[in-house]
Design a protein around this motif. Sequence first.
Motif, PDB file in Angstrom:
ATOM      1  N   PHE A  16     -15.133  -2.473 -13.218  1.00  0.00           N
ATOM      2  CA  PHE A  16     -14.436  -2.994 -14.400  1.00  0.00           C
ATOM      3  C   PHE A  16     -15.451  -3.638 -15.327  1.00  0.00           C
ATOM      4  O   PHE A  16     -16.485  -4.134 -14.870  1.00  0.00           O
ATOM      5  CB  PHE A  16     -13.408  -4.062 -14.002  1.00  0.00           C
ATOM      6  CG  PHE A  16     -12.226  -3.514 -13.245  1.00  0.00           C
ATOM      7  CD1 PHE A  16     -11.376  -2.581 -13.808  1.00  0.00           C
ATOM      8  CD2 PHE A  16     -11.972  -3.948 -11.954  1.00  0.00           C
ATOM      9  CE1 PHE A  16     -10.280  -2.086 -13.102  1.00  0.00           C
ATOM     10  CE2 PHE A  16     -10.881  -3.464 -11.235  1.00  0.00           C
ATOM     11  CZ  PHE A  16     -10.032  -2.538 -11.822  1.00  0.00           C
ATOM     12  N   GLY A  53      -9.265 -11.584  -4.844  1.00  0.00           N
ATOM     13  CA  GLY A  53     -10.303 -10.972  -5.670  1.00  0.00           C
ATOM     14  C   GLY A  53     -11.249 -10.059  -4.909  1.00  0.00           C
ATOM     15  O   GLY A  53     -12.201  -9.527  -5.480  1.00  0.00           O
ATOM     16  N   SER A  54     -10.985  -9.847  -3.632  1.00  0.00           N
ATOM     17  CA  SER A  54     -11.904  -9.022  -2.829  1.00  0.00           C
ATOM     18  C   SER A  54     -11.710  -7.523  -3.089  1.00  0.00           C
ATOM     19  O   SER A  54     -12.498  -6.713  -2.607  1.00  0.00           O
ATOM     20  CB  SER A  54     -11.759  -9.338  -1.335  1.00  0.00           C
ATOM     21  OG  SER A  54     -10.432  -9.158  -0.901  1.00  0.00           O
ATOM     22  N   GLY A  55     -10.646  -7.159  -3.798  1.00  0.00           N
ATOM     23  CA  GLY A  55     -10.487  -5.752  -4.170  1.00  0.00           C
ATOM     24  C   GLY A  55      -9.365  -5.032  -3.449  1.00  0.00           C
ATOM     25  O   GLY A  55      -9.272  -3.801  -3.517  1.00  0.00           O
ATOM     26  N   LYS A  56      -8.482  -5.771  -2.792  1.00  0.00           N
ATOM     27  CA  LYS A  56      -7.411  -5.146  -1.999  1.00  0.00           C
ATOM     28  C   LYS A  56      -6.434  -4.361  -2.875  1.00  0.00           C
ATOM     29  O   LYS A  56      -6.122  -3.202  -2.604  1.00  0.00           O
ATOM     30  CB  LYS A  56      -6.650  -6.231  -1.202  1.00  0.00           C
ATOM     31  CG  LYS A  56      -7.542  -7.088  -0.324  1.00  0.00           C
ATOM     32  CD  LYS A  56      -6.749  -8.110   0.469  1.00  0.00           C
ATOM     33  CE  LYS A  56      -6.021  -9.149  -0.379  1.00  0.00           C
ATOM     34  NZ  LYS A  56      -6.912 -10.061  -1.140  1.00  0.00           N
ATOM     35  N   SER A  57      -5.923  -5.015  -3.921  1.00  0.00           N
ATOM     36  CA  SER A  57      -4.925  -4.347  -4.773  1.00  0.00           C
ATOM     37  C   SER A  57      -5.545  -3.173  -5.523  1.00  0.00           C
ATOM     38  O   SER A  57      -4.893  -2.140  -5.714  1.00  0.00           O
ATOM     39  CB  SER A  57      -4.330  -5.335  -5.780  1.00  0.00           C
ATOM     40  OG  SER A  57      -3.598  -6.323  -5.113  1.00  0.00           O
ATOM     41  N   GLU A 182       1.162  -7.333  -0.586  1.00  0.00           N
ATOM     42  CA  GLU A 182       1.689  -8.696  -0.460  1.00  0.00           C
ATOM     43  C   GLU A 182       3.221  -8.677  -0.541  1.00  0.00           C
ATOM     44  O   GLU A 182       3.840  -9.553  -1.136  1.00  0.00           O
ATOM     45  CB  GLU A 182       1.122  -9.619  -1.549  1.00  0.00           C
ATOM     46  CG  GLU A 182      -0.400  -9.684  -1.593  1.00  0.00           C
ATOM     47  CD  GLU A 182      -1.021 -10.604  -0.540  1.00  0.00           C
ATOM     48  OE1 GLU A 182      -0.261 -11.158   0.287  1.00  0.00           O
ATOM     49  OE2 GLU A 182      -2.248 -10.748  -0.533  1.00  0.00           O
TER      50      GLU A 182
HETATM   51  N1  LIG Z   1      -7.504  -3.956 -14.561  1.00  0.00           N
HETATM   52  C1  LIG Z   1      -8.530  -4.777 -14.315  1.00  0.00           C
HETATM   53  N2  LIG Z   1      -9.454  -5.042 -15.258  1.00  0.00           N
HETATM   54  C2  LIG Z   1     -10.500  -5.869 -15.022  1.00  0.00           C
HETATM   55  N3  LIG Z   1     -10.721  -6.488 -13.842  1.00  0.00           N
HETATM   56  C3  LIG Z   1      -9.828  -6.277 -12.876  1.00  0.00           C
HETATM   57  C4  LIG Z   1      -8.685  -5.412 -13.046  1.00  0.00           C
HETATM   58  N4  LIG Z   1      -7.969  -5.402 -11.878  1.00  0.00           N
HETATM   59  C5  LIG Z   1      -8.629  -6.197 -11.026  1.00  0.00           C
HETATM   60  N5  LIG Z   1      -9.731  -6.726 -11.606  1.00  0.00           N
HETATM   61  C6  LIG Z   1     -10.711  -7.607 -10.970  1.00  0.00           C
HETATM   62  O1  LIG Z   1     -11.180  -6.923  -9.804  1.00  0.00           O
HETATM   63  C7  LIG Z   1     -11.353  -7.826  -8.727  1.00  0.00           C
HETATM   64  C8  LIG Z   1     -10.503  -7.382  -7.551  1.00  0.00           C
HETATM   65  O2  LIG Z   1      -9.149  -7.558  -7.895  1.00  0.00           O
HETATM   66  P1  LIG Z   1      -7.939  -7.196  -6.915  1.00  0.00           P
HETATM   67  O3  LIG Z   1      -6.694  -7.461  -7.661  1.00  0.00           O
HETATM   68  O4  LIG Z   1      -8.161  -5.835  -6.376  1.00  0.00           O
HETATM   69  O5  LIG Z   1      -8.164  -8.255  -5.758  1.00  0.00           O
HETATM   70  P2  LIG Z   1      -7.188  -8.659  -4.561  1.00  0.00           P
HETATM   71  O6  LIG Z   1      -8.029  -8.605  -3.318  1.00  0.00           O
HETATM   72  O7  LIG Z   1      -5.967  -7.833  -4.593  1.00  0.00           O
HETATM   73  O8  LIG Z   1      -6.862 -10.175  -4.876  1.00  0.00           O
HETATM   74  P3  LIG Z   1      -5.503 -11.023  -4.614  1.00  0.00           P
HETATM   75  O9  LIG Z   1      -5.526 -11.398  -3.150  1.00  0.00           O
HETATM   76  O10 LIG Z   1      -5.651 -12.216  -5.488  1.00  0.00           O
HETATM   77  O11 LIG Z   1      -4.335 -10.162  -4.967  1.00  0.00           O
HETATM   78  C9  LIG Z   1     -10.996  -9.188  -9.254  1.00  0.00           C
HETATM   79  O12 LIG Z   1     -12.183  -9.844  -9.671  1.00  0.00           O
HETATM   80  C10 LIG Z   1     -10.108  -8.888 -10.454  1.00  0.00           C
HETATM   81  O13 LIG Z   1     -10.186  -9.913 -11.389  1.00  0.00           O
END
Ligand SMILES: Nc1ncnc2c1ncn2[C@@H]1O[C@H](COP(=O)(O)OP(=O)(O)OP(=O)(O)O)[C@@H](O)[C@H]1O
Length: 288
Positions: A16, A53-57, A182
């Motif tokens: 990103f 923020g580890s990238g799961k979603s 989640e």
């Molecule tokens: N569409 C996007 N544009 C820019 N950055 C993004 C986008 N989606 C996610 N990110 C960034 O990518 C990183 C991983 O995000 P992600 O949502 O995958 O984390 P996560 O592990 O699901 O976190 P959480 O437990 O808070 O849901 C984060 O730093 C987030 O801010």
Amino acid sequence: MTTAPLCRATGLVKEFATGRRDALGRARTFRAVDDVSLEVSRGETLALVGESGSGKSTTARLVARLMDADAGSVEFEGEDVSALSGRALHDFRGSVQVIFQDPFSSLNPRHTVERIVTAPLVYQGRKIPGGARRFTRDLMDRVGLDPDFSTRLPSQFSGGQAQRIGIARALAVGPKLVICDEAVSALDVSVQAQVINLLRQLQSEEGFGYLFIAHDLAVVRQIATRVAVMSGGRIVETGERDQIFGDPRHEYTRELLAAVPRIDPEWDARRREAEERRRAAAAEAGAR
Ligand SMILES: Nc1ncnc2c1ncn2[C@@H]1O[C@H](COP(=O)(O)OP(=O)(O)OP(=O)(O)O)[C@@H](O)[C@H]1O
Ligand SMILES: [Mg+2]
């Protein structure tokens, strides 16, 4: 002959923009998902855990092709889905369903349960078996909702019930892989347990593979077959549930487990034993 897993992701990368530019004026990027590979088989639950923020979603979105990867591939039932389009992409979208955290924000507040649950079929231009009313009633029954409430709006349900509507909607298209991002995190603990039981029951009936994302390790322990631990966009450890909880190998996994309030003395004892074994082995190695 080995049978292919239901879903196999290999070397997924997603970058990103940070919103900043480097000295040459180029947009700076960071890797939210960095070389992630995982497999989910029929009937199993792969839990994906890791800090916010580890990238799961993002990984989930790549697997479901709600977002395109910068590198890597996703195979579904042995077929590369990275380049699917048109009808084939439609079919794939039906085979993979995502259930999100907040049931209310993912349900249209102005639509009845019937409209919500049948929408994916309508969108796909498919015929509703037995008609919308009966189809909805059957699904509501399967997810533990009163079928007589099929003409109600989401706001007339509790959080747990609303999540069951989301599950019914996912079931409507007959998926094979269900991604729960989640999906029970916003619910009270007792309601959480009921929804987890429902998910497990549906899995045993339908043979779903689950990619189950959760930050709550107590929840993960109730449902996971295997666990993948994510940190900084990478999977740092993958293992059988009992191994991850009882004898984590990676330092980060140990920290993650240590951060959870421990309520199960048996697991706690097992983890301490494993830790002692490791220390003893390290001491022995050092003494040699
Ligand atoms: N569409 C996007 N544009 C820019 N950055 C993004 C986008 N989606 C996610 N990110 C960034 O990518 C990183 C991983 O995000 P992600 O949502 O995958 O984390 P996560 O592990 O699901 O976190 P959480 O437990 O808070 O849901 C984060 O730093 C987030 O801010
Ligand atoms: Mg997330």
